[in-house]
Design a protein around this motif. Structure first.
Motif, mmCIF file in Angstrom:
data_model
loop_
_atom_site.group_PDB
_atom_site.id
_atom_site.type_symbol
_atom_site.label_atom_id
_atom_site.label_comp_id
_atom_site.label_asym_id
_atom_site.label_seq_id
_atom_site.Cartn_x
_atom_site.Cartn_y
_atom_site.Cartn_z
ATOM 1 N N ARG A 49 0.730 -1.381 0.064
ATOM 2 C CA ARG A 49 -0.004 -0.262 0.090
ATOM 3 C C ARG A 49 0.968 1.024 0.018
ATOM 4 N NH1 ARG A 49 -2.808 0.184 4.949
ATOM 5 N NH2 ARG A 49 -4.124 1.885 4.226
ATOM 6 N N ILE A 50 0.348 2.451 -0.767
ATOM 7 C CA ILE A 50 0.843 3.662 -0.535
ATOM 8 C C ILE A 50 -0.030 4.421 0.440
ATOM 9 C CG2 ILE A 50 1.456 5.653 -1.990
ATOM 10 C CD1 ILE A 50 1.888 4.138 -4.284
ATOM 11 N N GLU B 150 -6.189 10.983 -1.355
ATOM 12 C CA GLU B 150 -6.217 10.512 -2.698
ATOM 13 C C GLU B 150 -5.852 11.572 -3.874
ATOM 14 O OE1 GLU B 150 -10.377 11.509 -0.961
ATOM 15 O OE2 GLU B 150 -8.752 10.585 -0.202
ATOM 16 N N VAL C 137 0.869 11.198 -3.328
ATOM 17 C CA VAL C 137 0.177 9.948 -3.536
ATOM 18 C C VAL C 137 0.084 9.597 -5.053
ATOM 19 C CG1 VAL C 137 -1.785 8.419 -2.931
ATOM 20 C CG2 VAL C 137 -0.804 10.149 -1.290
ATOM 21 N N ARG C 138 -0.419 10.711 -5.672
ATOM 22 C CA ARG C 138 -0.649 10.156 -7.367
ATOM 23 C C ARG C 138 0.496 9.843 -7.955
ATOM 24 N NH1 ARG C 138 -3.287 15.492 -9.060
ATOM 25 N NH2 ARG C 138 -3.473 14.404 -11.103
ATOM 26 N N HIS D 135 1.891 6.354 -6.941
ATOM 27 C CA HIS D 135 0.966 5.444 -7.839
ATOM 28 C C HIS D 135 1.340 5.394 -9.391
ATOM 29 C CE1 HIS D 135 -2.256 4.057 -5.187
ATOM 30 N NE2 HIS D 135 -2.141 5.183 -4.722
ATOM 31 N N ARG E 45 4.669 3.498 -9.409
ATOM 32 C CA ARG E 45 4.174 2.114 -8.917
ATOM 33 C C ARG E 45 3.805 1.475 -10.523
ATOM 34 N NH1 ARG E 45 0.079 0.054 -4.591
ATOM 35 N NH2 ARG E 45 -1.542 1.125 -5.796
ATOM 36 N N GLY E 46 2.929 1.966 -11.284
ATOM 37 C CA GLY E 46 2.351 1.393 -12.111
ATOM 38 C C GLY E 46 3.601 1.372 -13.327
ATOM 39 N N PRO F 26 4.702 -5.973 -8.668
ATOM 40 C CA PRO F 26 4.620 -4.592 -7.872
ATOM 41 C C PRO F 26 5.715 -4.337 -6.963
ATOM 42 C CG PRO F 26 3.127 -6.276 -6.634
ATOM 43 C CD PRO F 26 3.640 -6.828 -7.924
#
Length: 306
Positions: free
Chosen positions: A61-62, A74, A79-80, A83, A86-87, A96
């Motif tokens: 988790r982030i 969010e 955080v963005r 993410h 991570r992608g 992951p």
């Protein structure tokens, strides 16, 4: 032989700087068909900003562990950005990365024109790229960050830069070696309100990078170069910004940074900057900061590679 490496040291990266930026000038030279404004500016890093702390976690988790008033996790650029990285990690490595906790010591005001959110996101990308051993270059991180915020590539670029386009076309330049006093007028200026104003100047004649560089060589750099085309609109809509510009102009060439609200003025020494800072009216928050030639995360990551 040296002391054994603490395995936990590879699982965390604390005290990561996310410095503010100043726009030494900001010209609006046109507008694209999609509505984005074409800009020219010089971005200057300064040694004042937020501090971030990162710890790997085992569940993937982030998690932002700090509360940031008015910014849900969010929608936080930090955080963005994580993410997005991570992608990209999953596409490259077929699995992951570990999860990550992020804690923030927030110093920069929102709506201040200092790039705080973008700087936080850039520091997060650099830190997670290191902790995850994702293997992205600075240029690849810049491409990843641009869709999230036009200022993010500058902070990843990591040094004084002449910026064009929507702020993503960057070339290194030499900036002034000086100190700044920065005044926070106590208002948050929404960028959209400035760029949608009907009276915004949108046709300033473009300059060349040599125009700015020659000014640095030939003139007193503390007198400033160019102007901030957004300042007239911001001072009309937000009177505290106008008041701060007027007050600080009593000590030199004061101007607003970005779309506001913060106002700055350059000084040749720390002592002179401190003298002026002490005289700032109590209704405003003010601080002094040194111009930086390089993003301090670059040195921190080099040390942690050893």
């Amino acid at each position: 032989m040296g002391a054994p490496i603490d395995p936990q040291a590879r699982a965390r990266l604390h005290h990561c700087p996310a410095p503010a930026k100043l726009n030494l000038f900001l010209h609006v030279t046109g507008r694209r068909a999609d509505g984005y404004h074409l800009l020219q500016s010089v971005f200057q890093l300064i040694d004042h900003g937020d501090t971030l702390h990162f710890d790997l976690r085992g569940d993937g988790r982030i998690v932002r562990t700090s509360d940031v008033p008015g910014v849900p996790a969010e929608s936080d650029l930090i955080v963005r950005a994580l993410h997005a990285l991570r992608g990209e990690y999953e596409r490259r490595h077929g699995r992951p990365p570990p999860g990550i906790d992020v804690a923030i010591d927030k110093r920069l005001p929102m709506g201040g024109g200092l790039g705080g959110g973008s700087s936080d996101a850039a520091t997060a990308l650099m830190a997670a790229n290191h902790l995850w051993q994702a293997g992205l270059s600075d240029a690849e991180l810049m491409v990843l960050g641009l869709p999230l915020g036009a200022d993010i590539p500058f902070f990843l670029f990591g040094r004084t830069a002449f910026a064009e386009g929507v702020g993503e076309a960057l070339r290194a330049v030499d900036g002034p070696d000086c100190w700044y006093v920065v005044v926070e007028p106590g208002v948050s200026v929404p960028t959209a309100a400035i760029f949608t104003a009907p009276d915004l100047t949108r046709n300033t004649k473009p300059i060349t990078i040599s125009d700015f560089s020659r000014t640095q060589d030939e003139q007193d750099t503390l007198s400033g170069f160019g102007k901030n085309d957004l300042q007239d609109v911001a001072t009309r809509l937000f009177p505290p910004v106008a008041e701060a510009v007027e007050w600080l102009s009593g000590y030199g060439a004061a101007r607003m940074t970005g779309s506001g609200a913060c106002v700055f003025c350059a000084f040749s020494s720390e002592q002179e900057a401190e003298r002026v800072r002490k005289q700032v009216p109590a209704r405003w928050k003010a601080w002094k900061a040194k111009a930086l030639n390089q993003h301090p995360m670059k040195s921190l990551l080099q040390i942690n590679e050893l």
